[in-house]
Design a protein around this motif. Structure first.
Motif, PDB file in Angstrom:
ATOM      1  N   GLY A   1       0.821  -1.202   0.000  1.00  0.00           N
ATOM      2  CA  GLY A   1       0.000   0.000   0.000  1.00  0.00           C
ATOM      3  C   GLY A   1       0.854   1.251   0.000  1.00  0.00           C
ATOM      4  O   GLY A   1       2.086   1.203   0.013  1.00  0.00           O
ATOM      5  N   THR A   2       0.202   2.383   0.008  1.00  0.00           N
ATOM      6  CA  THR A   2       0.920   3.657  -0.083  1.00  0.00           C
ATOM      7  C   THR A   2       0.711   4.554   1.129  1.00  0.00           C
ATOM      8  O   THR A   2       1.255   5.654   1.184  1.00  0.00           O
ATOM      9  N   SER A   3      -0.046   4.101   2.111  1.00  0.00           N
ATOM     10  CA  SER A   3      -0.385   4.990   3.228  1.00  0.00           C
ATOM     11  C   SER A   3       0.647   4.975   4.347  1.00  0.00           C
ATOM     12  O   SER A   3       0.743   5.934   5.114  1.00  0.00           O
ATOM     13  N   VAL A   4       1.430   3.895   4.448  1.00  0.00           N
ATOM     14  CA  VAL A   4       2.404   3.772   5.536  1.00  0.00           C
ATOM     15  C   VAL A   4       3.819   3.843   4.963  1.00  0.00           C
ATOM     16  O   VAL A   4       4.197   3.010   4.137  1.00  0.00           O
ATOM     17  N   PRO A   5       4.625   4.826   5.374  1.00  0.00           N
ATOM     18  CA  PRO A   5       6.006   4.902   4.884  1.00  0.00           C
ATOM     19  C   PRO A   5       6.893   3.879   5.592  1.00  0.00           C
ATOM     20  O   PRO A   5       6.816   3.708   6.813  1.00  0.00           O
ATOM     21  N   ARG A   6       7.721   3.202   4.806  1.00  0.00           N
ATOM     22  CA  ARG A   6       8.651   2.207   5.349  1.00  0.00           C
ATOM     23  C   ARG A   6      10.018   2.446   4.722  1.00  0.00           C
ATOM     24  O   ARG A   6      10.144   2.467   3.503  1.00  0.00           O
ATOM     25  N   LEU A   7      11.044   2.608   5.558  1.00  0.00           N
ATOM     26  CA  LEU A   7      12.378   2.948   5.066  1.00  0.00           C
ATOM     27  C   LEU A   7      13.235   1.698   4.922  1.00  0.00           C
ATOM     28  O   LEU A   7      13.304   0.863   5.827  1.00  0.00           O
ATOM     29  N   GLY A   8      13.904   1.599   3.761  1.00  0.00           N
ATOM     30  CA  GLY A   8      14.787   0.468   3.515  1.00  0.00           C
ATOM     31  C   GLY A   8      16.248   0.838   3.449  1.00  0.00           C
ATOM     32  O   GLY A   8      17.115   0.064   3.841  1.00  0.00           O
ATOM     33  N   ASP A   9      16.550   2.054   2.959  1.00  0.00           N
ATOM     34  CA  ASP A   9      17.942   2.442   2.781  1.00  0.00           C
ATOM     35  C   ASP A   9      18.030   3.957   2.682  1.00  0.00           C
ATOM     36  O   ASP A   9      17.054   4.624   2.294  1.00  0.00           O
ATOM     37  N   VAL A  10      19.198   4.491   3.034  1.00  0.00           N
ATOM     38  CA  VAL A  10      19.464   5.923   2.935  1.00  0.00           C
ATOM     39  C   VAL A  10      20.864   6.108   2.359  1.00  0.00           C
ATOM     40  O   VAL A  10      21.813   5.436   2.779  1.00  0.00           O
ATOM     41  N   VAL A  11      21.004   7.010   1.383  1.00  0.00           N
ATOM     42  CA  VAL A  11      22.301   7.341   0.791  1.00  0.00           C
ATOM     43  C   VAL A  11      22.393   8.861   0.686  1.00  0.00           C
ATOM     44  O   VAL A  11      21.505   9.490   0.144  1.00  0.00           O
ATOM     45  N   SER A  12      23.410   9.448   1.264  1.00  0.00           N
ATOM     46  CA  SER A  12      24.489   8.876   2.028  1.00  0.00           C
ATOM     47  C   SER A  12      24.052   8.713   3.483  1.00  0.00           C
ATOM     48  O   SER A  12      22.966   9.162   3.865  1.00  0.00           O
ATOM     49  N   THR A  13      24.885   8.111   4.306  1.00  0.00           N
ATOM     50  CA  THR A  13      24.553   7.929   5.714  1.00  0.00           C
ATOM     51  C   THR A  13      25.303   8.909   6.607  1.00  0.00           C
ATOM     52  O   THR A  13      25.213   8.832   7.822  1.00  0.00           O
ATOM     53  N   MET A  14      26.040   9.834   5.987  1.00  0.00           N
ATOM     54  CA  MET A  14      26.834  10.806   6.733  1.00  0.00           C
ATOM     55  C   MET A  14      26.971  12.063   5.889  1.00  0.00           C
ATOM     56  O   MET A  14      27.248  11.982   4.693  1.00  0.00           O
ATOM     57  N   GLY A  15      26.747  13.234   6.495  1.00  0.00           N
ATOM     58  CA  GLY A  15      26.897  14.462   5.730  1.00  0.00           C
ATOM     59  C   GLY A  15      26.566  15.686   6.562  1.00  0.00           C
ATOM     60  O   GLY A  15      26.164  15.592   7.717  1.00  0.00           O
ATOM     61  N   ARG A  16      26.736  16.857   5.940  1.00  0.00           N
ATOM     62  CA  ARG A  16      26.511  18.126   6.633  1.00  0.00           C
ATOM     63  C   ARG A  16      25.111  18.662   6.362  1.00  0.00           C
ATOM     64  O   ARG A  16      24.434  18.235   5.422  1.00  0.00           O
ATOM     65  N   ALA A  17      24.727  19.647   7.155  1.00  0.00           N
ATOM     66  CA  ALA A  17      23.498  20.388   6.879  1.00  0.00           C
ATOM     67  C   ALA A  17      23.601  20.996   5.487  1.00  0.00           C
ATOM     68  O   ALA A  17      24.644  21.524   5.100  1.00  0.00           O
ATOM     69  N   GLY A  18      22.523  20.902   4.721  1.00  0.00           N
ATOM     70  CA  GLY A  18      22.505  21.410   3.358  1.00  0.00           C
ATOM     71  C   GLY A  18      22.791  20.361   2.314  1.00  0.00           C
ATOM     72  O   GLY A  18      22.565  20.593   1.119  1.00  0.00           O
ATOM     73  N   ASN A  19      23.292  19.194   2.729  1.00  0.00           N
ATOM     74  CA  ASN A  19      23.562  18.121   1.775  1.00  0.00           C
ATOM     75  C   ASN A  19      22.268  17.447   1.328  1.00  0.00           C
ATOM     76  O   ASN A  19      21.274  17.427   2.055  1.00  0.00           O
ATOM     77  N   THR A  20      22.331  16.848   0.149  1.00  0.00           N
ATOM     78  CA  THR A  20      21.218  16.038  -0.346  1.00  0.00           C
ATOM     79  C   THR A  20      21.293  14.645   0.261  1.00  0.00           C
ATOM     80  O   THR A  20      22.378  14.091   0.447  1.00  0.00           O
ATOM     81  N   VAL A  21      20.139  14.078   0.563  1.00  0.00           N
ATOM     82  CA  VAL A  21      20.071  12.699   1.034  1.00  0.00           C
ATOM     83  C   VAL A  21      18.928  12.007   0.299  1.00  0.00           C
ATOM     84  O   VAL A  21      17.864  12.596   0.077  1.00  0.00           O
ATOM     85  N   TYR A  22      19.175  10.767  -0.132  1.00  0.00           N
ATOM     86  CA  TYR A  22      18.155   9.960  -0.797  1.00  0.00           C
ATOM     87  C   TYR A  22      17.638   8.920   0.189  1.00  0.00           C
ATOM     88  O   TYR A  22      18.421   8.192   0.809  1.00  0.00           O
ATOM     89  N   ILE A  23      16.321   8.843   0.315  1.00  0.00           N
ATOM     90  CA  ILE A  23      15.673   7.922   1.247  1.00  0.00           C
ATOM     91  C   ILE A  23      14.861   6.934   0.421  1.00  0.00           C
ATOM     92  O   ILE A  23      13.985   7.331  -0.353  1.00  0.00           O
ATOM     93  N   TYR A  24      15.150   5.636   0.574  1.00  0.00           N
ATOM     94  CA  TYR A  24      14.512   4.605  -0.241  1.00  0.00           C
ATOM     95  C   TYR A  24      13.605   3.729   0.620  1.00  0.00           C
ATOM     96  O   TYR A  24      13.874   3.486   1.793  1.00  0.00           O
TER      97      TYR A  24
END
Length: 765
Positions: free
Chosen positions: A581-604
């Motif tokens: 379904g699409t109503s409950v968010p579930r996280l599998g991975d994040v890239v990158s796992t380390m960075g500064r404020a202002g950086n881009t992060v991808y959440i999968y």
């Protein structure tokens, strides 16, 4: 000729790409490449990586087999037909970027979603002579790409910059990411150990610069002779005349297994960069940013075991903080099994943000499926133990073999356990990497790594019907379709010496894998309790590895897979892939796992589309874009340290995912102290900033290095231009801590990006 040269110079000055030594590249024509790269994003555990030694794959353009300025003696062509023989594997064979382009349909059909290629930049192009004790000489070349000469020019044996960009575009157009080998540990061999350590060519060069200090390239991105001296490059550093301290210059590591030996001494007489030198760190970061601007999606870091972790952390941070967002980073932290360096290996991704090529997986898989020197139960125990040990277990890049180890086919010539190992690789935790030719059963003449670096063009017909090829194809499709394989946990359901049954699970999604490694013996597996719904589950491999369907029924209120028999070499893969379904968010991975404020992060994950909010602990992040499977967000201004990312959709909040926020651009401080210790004690530094543990001894730096006891030192990554307080502590293996006395010490880090500063040698208080 003079006017023609001037014409090239004017063209280069007017419209060529330029790279400032202290700045970045700003070519408009790169935008499309970055857009394509951004659309694909970095590696995720859904990817299947295919590793190619570029010279050993396919020769698509014979005109670059002996490039201008290169010697024909470096090319393996005994019959002078212009095509590599595939015989003398110490020499170039002719594989190039056009050859990879020609085989993209083959790779795509196999299910490959990312291609890892040899270092694309210029390498030493002279003979490397190994003199034999009985007389004679073995001539080697730098075909592998690990002998850098100039980071800002291409390896002409592979092609010019326009050919590299054609490869990048062709891969991206076919939905495949491109990862390059990047060597920041050393240049080439600077002393010949077979000739009394006589001087060799380990020199480093750079392109010509214009009056503003920018590198100058032609319209295709290749260096030009801007200063009209007849050369396209200039000497930057020479380990045999190291006037600016660019190299450690200590000599070979030999049997020194200390951390100092690995990080500061030469690996095989290769000139070891002094990564503590701020000029060296800045130069290497600029080199990586140059290739990032060319649209690469990731870096495989060579020899991370031998690198200074403080440098690696700052290097990775600089690359990911630059325009284009984060790319993938994984490195070669080479260990055995068991290995006293395991704890250092296991913690390296947490300390640097660069994950590992999973040598622990490789060792266990080789022993269980190859030599049979370990049991399948031991392999299963490795899976569960490393899932607990690795903070980001699904980002570790798993493999059965690669360019630095024995070909798996040489170890295991029997097809049944060979195929079983492939199935395990592609369904286990981690991001799987296939070494070129594995799908064609390429083997080697002996157990050496060089013997395994065969020329695939002469050894294979690129048959798409092999069982190995089809196994990869089917399980790649499963990995992309069912998040249980990419993001799931691992549970061992049943194991013996020869049989392993395990489950991957991501919420309600499940995949169960049952493997018998023995080729000629059958085993009966007792009934297995399961949380799968009742019903019949077909084998995802469609019987390719002798598997069949499984039926789940309810017995005394418990769902159960009935007892079944595994024939010799049988592998079953049963998948349950319900719509979450699409109503409950579930996280599998994040890239990158380390960075500064202002950086881009991808959440999968899943359920990430629609109206969502992203938080780092309780601080909201800006959502740039999102779909059901990925969110692009910006790291908010939040206190440095470990934070938990969550996604909220309506009243539903996702599972958390760990992310380390850095204080700022990372630079190095080299702490030094004279201190006497008791047996079992080491020196550490702890201080007022998160990078120094915020005064918590449990979060202090790693143990200092002490090659000249009682002198201790350690480079540590800290935010630039920051004044902080610190103290040294002594700590033993039991965790007992002794603080030095006196007032807190104070230091201010370098304000220069990639800078480095030194406390001077202090005395324990």
């Amino acid at each position: 000729m003079g006017k023609r040269k001037m014409g090239i110079r004017i063209w280069a000055t007017a419209i060529a790409l330029t790279l400032a030594f202290g700045g970045g590249i700003v070519p408009a024509q790169q935008a499309s490449a970055l857009t394509a790269s951004g659309a694909l994003g970095p590696l995720t555990p859904k990817d299947v990586v295919y590793q190619i030694i570029t010279d050993r794959f396919v020769d698509g353009d014979t005109s670059n087999n002996v490039p201008s300025g290169s010697s024909s003696a470096l090319f393996d062509d005994s019959n002078s037909d212009g095509i590599g023989d595939g015989d003398d594997l110490k020499l170039y064979q002719g594989g190039d970027w056009q050859g990879i382009i020609d085989k993209i349909p083959y790779l795509k059909d196999m299910g490959v979603t990312a291609v890892w290629i040899s270092a694309p930049y210029e390498n030493r192009d002279t003979a490397i002579n190994d003199y034999q004790s009985g007389g004679g000489v073995n001539v080697w070349t730098s075909f592998h790409g690990y002998h850098v000469r100039n980071y800002f020019a291409t390896n002409k044996h592979f092609g010019m910059m326009q050919e590299f960009e054609e490869l990048r575009d062709a891969l991206h157009d076919n939905g495949m990411k491109i990862v390059i080998d990047f060597v920041s540990n050393h240049t080439s061999r600077w002393q010949n150990p077979t000739s009394g350590f006589s001087a060799e060519d380990g020199k480093l060069y750079e392109p010509d610069k214009d009056g503003s200090g920018n590198y100058v390239f032609d319209s295709n991105g290749n260096p030009v002779d801007y200063n009209n001296d007849g050369n396209l490059e200039n000497l930057l550093a020479d380990p045999n005349n190291d006037v600016n301290g660019w190299f450690h210059g200590i000599g070979d590591r030999g049997s020194d297994s200390s951390r100092f030996g690995y990080r500061h001494k030469d690996l095989g007489s290769l000139a070891d960069f002094s990564q503590e030198n701020g000029a060296v760190a800045a130069y290497l970061e600029k080199a990586a940013l140059f290739w990032k601007s060319k649209g690469v999606d990731g870096f495989r870091h060579d020899a991370t075991l031998h690198e200074n972790p403080a440098f690696v952390k700052g290097f990775k941070d600089a690359v990911d903080s630059a325009s284009g967002g984060p790319v993938s980073h994984f490195g070669e932290f080479f260990i055995g099994r068991p290995d006293p360096k395991y704890d250092e290996y296991q913690s390296f991704p947490d300390r640097t943000g660069v994950n590992n090529l999973d040598f622990e997986f490789f060792r266990a898989a080789t022993n269980a499926f190859g030599s049979f020197s370990e049991t399948m139960s031991a392999f299963g125990s490795m899976l569960t133990a490393t899932s607990a040990d690795y903070e980001y277990e699904n980002q570790a890049v798993t493999f059965l073999d690669n360019h630095d180890v024995t070909r798996f086919r040489y170890i295991q010539p029997n097809n049944k356990p060979y195929h079983a190992a492939l199935a395990a690789l592609l369904t286990s935790r981690g991001t799987p990497n296939i070494y070129y030719g594995t799908e064609q059963y390429l083997t080697s003449a002996d157990s050496s790594d060089i013997a395994g670096r065969v020329f695939m063009q002469t050894e294979s017909t690129f048959d798409t019907t092999t069982t190995a090829y089809q196994t990869i194809k089917k399980l790649s499709a499963l990995r992309q379709a069912n998040e249980a394989v990419a993001f799931g946990t691992t549970d061992i359901l049943y194991s013996t010496n020869d049989v392993l049954v395990y489950k991957r699970q991501f919420y309600d999604k499940q995949v169960i894998v049952a493997i018998n490694r023995q080729p000629d013996q059958s085993f009966t597996v007792p009934a297995i309790n399961t949380t799968l719904p009742t019903g019949t589950y077909s084998d995802t491999l469609d019987g390719l590895l002798y598997g069949s369907s499984a039926t789940v029924s309810t017995v005394n209120g418990q769902n159960r897979i009935a007892s079944f028999t595994l024939s010799g070499g049988e592998v079953n893969v049963w998948s349950y892939n319900p719509d979450l379904g699409t109503s409950v968010p579930r996280l599998g991975d994040v890239v990158s796992t380390m960075g500064r404020a202002g950086n881009t992060v991808y959440i999968y994950g899943t359920g990430l589309g629609g109206t969502v909010s992203v938080k780092f602990d309780t601080t909201a992040a800006t959502v740039v874009s999102n779909s059901n499977n990925v969110i692009e967000a910006i790291v908010p201004s939040v206190a440095a340290g470990v934070r938990q990312i969550t996604v909220t959709k309506g009243s539903n909040v996702s599972n958390p995912f760990r992310y380390e926020v850095l204080s700022d651009d990372q630079v190095q401080v080299i702490f030094k102290v004279n201190a006497s210790t008791a047996l079992g004690q080491n020196i550490y530094v702890v201080g007022s900033i998160p990078e120094l543990g915020s005064w918590d001894p449990a979060k202090a730096s790693e143990a200092f290095l002490n090659p000249n006891y009682p002198e201790w030192f350690l480079p540590v990554s800290v935010p630039k231009g920051t004044t902080f307080q610190y103290k040294f502590i002594k700590k033993d293996g039991a965790g007992n801590v002794i603080w030095e006395g006196g007032s807190n010490r104070t230091f201010t880090s370098s304000s220069s990006s990639a800078g480095s500063s030194d406390t001077g040698t202090l005395t324990w208080q």
